[in-house]
Design a protein around this motif. Structure first.
Motif, short mmCIF file in Angstrom:
data_model
loop_
_atom_site.label_atom_id
_atom_site.label_comp_id
_atom_site.label_asym_id
_atom_site.label_seq_id
_atom_site.Cartn_x
_atom_site.Cartn_y
_atom_site.Cartn_z
N ALA A 76 0.70 -1.22 -0.14
CA ALA A 76 -0.07 -0.04 -0.16
C ALA A 76 0.83 1.39 -0.07
CB ALA A 76 -0.93 0.11 1.30
N GLY A 77 0.25 2.54 -0.10
CA GLY A 77 0.99 3.66 -0.21
C GLY A 77 1.16 4.16 1.23
N GLY A 78 1.79 5.25 1.67
CA GLY A 78 1.96 5.88 2.73
C GLY A 78 3.26 6.48 2.84
N ASP A 79 4.24 5.93 3.60
CA ASP A 79 5.65 6.55 3.59
C ASP A 79 6.62 5.39 3.22
OD1 ASP A 79 7.83 7.83 4.49
OD2 ASP A 79 7.26 8.22 6.60
N GLN A 80 7.31 5.46 2.18
CA GLN A 80 8.21 4.54 1.99
C GLN A 80 9.55 4.42 2.84
OE1 GLN A 80 7.45 7.11 -0.49
NE2 GLN A 80 9.45 7.47 -1.61
N ALA A 81 9.68 5.67 3.52
CA ALA A 81 10.77 5.66 4.63
C ALA A 81 10.59 4.56 5.59
CB ALA A 81 10.96 6.96 5.39
N ARG A 82 9.23 4.13 6.15
CA ARG A 82 9.03 3.06 6.76
C ARG A 82 9.39 1.74 6.42
NH1 ARG A 82 3.28 5.21 9.44
NH2 ARG A 82 4.18 6.94 10.50
N TYR A 83 8.88 1.51 4.93
CA TYR A 83 9.33 0.40 4.32
C TYR A 83 10.76 0.04 4.38
CZ TYR A 83 4.33 0.58 2.77
OH TYR A 83 3.16 0.34 2.58
N VAL A 84 11.67 1.06 4.17
CA VAL A 84 13.16 0.74 3.84
C VAL A 84 13.61 0.66 5.23
CG1 VAL A 84 15.17 2.05 3.31
CG2 VAL A 84 13.30 2.51 1.80
N ILE A 106 3.86 -9.28 -7.66
CA ILE A 106 3.94 -8.25 -6.44
C ILE A 106 3.58 -7.06 -7.27
CG2 ILE A 106 6.32 -7.84 -6.89
CD1 ILE A 106 6.52 -7.45 -3.82
N ALA A 107 2.85 -6.00 -6.44
CA ALA A 107 2.27 -4.78 -6.84
C ALA A 107 2.66 -3.49 -5.70
CB ALA A 107 0.81 -4.77 -7.26
N GLY A 108 2.41 -2.62 -6.22
CA GLY A 108 2.17 -1.38 -5.12
C GLY A 108 1.86 -0.33 -5.73
N THR A 109 1.39 0.68 -4.84
CA THR A 109 1.01 1.90 -5.12
C THR A 109 1.61 3.23 -4.68
OG1 THR A 109 -0.96 3.41 -5.83
CG2 THR A 109 -1.05 2.14 -3.93
N SER A 110 1.88 4.05 -5.10
CA SER A 110 2.59 5.47 -4.28
C SER A 110 3.69 4.98 -3.61
CB SER A 110 1.57 6.02 -3.56
OG SER A 110 1.97 7.18 -2.93
N ALA A 111 3.70 5.08 -2.49
CA ALA A 111 5.17 4.47 -1.56
C ALA A 111 5.20 2.94 -1.97
CB ALA A 111 5.05 4.78 -0.19
N GLY A 112 4.40 2.43 -2.00
CA GLY A 112 4.49 0.59 -2.28
C GLY A 112 5.05 0.55 -3.87
N LEU A 113 5.07 1.61 -4.76
CA LEU A 113 5.45 1.48 -5.90
C LEU A 113 6.93 1.72 -5.83
CD1 LEU A 113 5.91 1.45 -9.06
CD2 LEU A 113 4.90 3.67 -9.27
N ALA A 114 7.39 2.86 -4.99
CA ALA A 114 8.44 3.31 -4.95
C ALA A 114 9.59 2.41 -4.25
CB ALA A 114 8.67 4.69 -3.94
N VAL A 115 9.16 1.28 -3.63
CA VAL A 115 10.06 0.33 -3.07
C VAL A 115 10.16 -0.88 -3.89
CG1 VAL A 115 9.69 1.23 -0.84
CG2 VAL A 115 8.62 -0.82 -1.58
N LEU A 116 9.47 -0.88 -5.22
CA LEU A 116 9.53 -2.08 -6.15
C LEU A 116 11.03 -2.22 -6.85
CD1 LEU A 116 5.97 -2.34 -7.52
CD2 LEU A 116 7.21 -3.63 -5.67
N GLY A 117 11.48 -1.12 -7.19
CA GLY A 117 12.84 -0.95 -7.85
C GLY A 117 13.97 -1.28 -7.18
N GLU A 118 14.97 -1.48 -7.92
CA GLU A 118 16.26 -1.73 -7.16
C GLU A 118 16.82 -0.38 -6.49
OE1 GLU A 118 21.14 -2.93 -8.01
OE2 GLU A 118 19.82 -2.72 -9.68
N PHE A 119 16.73 0.59 -7.25
CA PHE A 119 17.00 1.94 -6.47
C PHE A 119 15.63 2.50 -5.93
CE2 PHE A 119 19.86 1.37 -10.08
CZ PHE A 119 20.99 0.97 -9.15
#
Length: 285
Positions: A76-84, A106-119
């Motif tokens: 889900a979206g939110g704050d990708q800093a928390r996922y990292v 696997i899928a994601g939106t917003s912050a969830g998309l931001a953490v899918l890539g290697e970078f």
């Protein structure tokens, strides 16, 4: 998905890719509102939401077991800093990557998309004043304190060497994306990084062979690739980088991630000259 309103078409596609099995929503905070939404769209065995609020939870063996038992994951979206911060080097990271290695979608939106890539733009200092990191401030200084990049959280083969970002045209993120790509080169992470940037109300549906369809009512997706090192990428100095290849893929078009080429979209070139973004097609979006 690039954030904003969720796309029914994208969720139905994900449910089909799950084989009608068990869909798991991951988030760091919030509630289980996705459960009713997905159940209303899809014919699947189950849908559940797992909230992982800290590193201790991310290390929990039961959490890893739940993730491994899922047939598809949506972040889900939110704050990708928390996922990292919460997932890096934990049992949760290992479990998600195990699913990816097994071929589970696997899928994601917003912050969830931001953490899918290697970078990843980690947004690790973005929440101090609750302001979005803007293109203008980082084009002036690619090494501004809030430009916090991370790598290697998830291992999606088709996204190796790729940065992913969301809310792209809606929040004018082209400039900051070019800064992130330049930094990845300047910092020695990759000589030719790429990016998939998706606008709000848009999604990119990627098959295992890399063939992707762009859907939604937003401005679609933007595929960027760096061909040469930045001329100027240093602390306190405006960025200069030339010859970044861009491809805009609006809804209904296709793009192949394996071949990094599309059909039905628009190819162009981007440069940044002393902090100013220039496009060969006279517009950024």
């Amino acid at each position: 998905m690039g954030g904003g309103d969720d796309l029914d078409e994208a969720f139905r596609w994900l449910c089909v890719k799950s084989g009608g099995g068990d869909v798991l929503v991951l988030r760091a905070a919030g509630n289980d509102e996705y459960n009713a939404y997905i159940n209303g769209l899809c014919h699947i065995n189950s849908v559940a939401t797992l909230i992982i609020p800290d590193r201790a939870a991310a290390q929990d063996a039961r959490v890893a077991e739940i993730i491994r038992s899922a047939d598809a994951i949506f972040i889900a979206g939110g704050d990708q800093a928390r996922y990292v911060k919460f997932w890096k080097d934990t049992a949760t990271q290992d479990a998600i990557n195990s699913n990816i290695s097994a071929g589970k979608p696997i899928a994601g939106t917003s912050a969830g998309l931001a953490v899918l890539g290697e970078f990843i733009y980690g947004a690790l200092r973005d929440r101090d004043d609750d302001k979005d990191l803007t293109s203008a401030e980082v084009l002036r200084d690619p090494y501004a304190d809030r430009v916090t990049l991370a790598q290697g959280l998830l291992k999606v083969p088709l996204l190796h060497g790729v940065l992913t970002d969301s809310h792209f045209a809606k929040r004018d993120r082209m400039g900051r994306s070019l800064v992130f790509l330049a930094r990845i080169v300047a910092d020695g992470w990759s000589a030719q990084p790429r990016e998939i940037a998706i606008d709000e109300k848009s999604a990119v549906l990627v098959e295992p062979d890399g063939e992707a369809k762009i859907v939604g009512s937003g401005k679609g997706a933007y595929f960027l690739s760096v061909a040469q090192a930045p001329e100027v990428c240093a602390p306190g100095k405006p960025l200069t980088i030339r010859g970044v290849a861009g491809y805009h893929a609006p809804s209904g078009t296709r793009f192949n991630l394996s071949q990094w080429s599309g059909t039905g979209g628009d190819s162009y070139t981007l440069s940044v000259i002393e902090g100013k973004v220039v496009s060969s097609r006279k517009k950024l979006y």
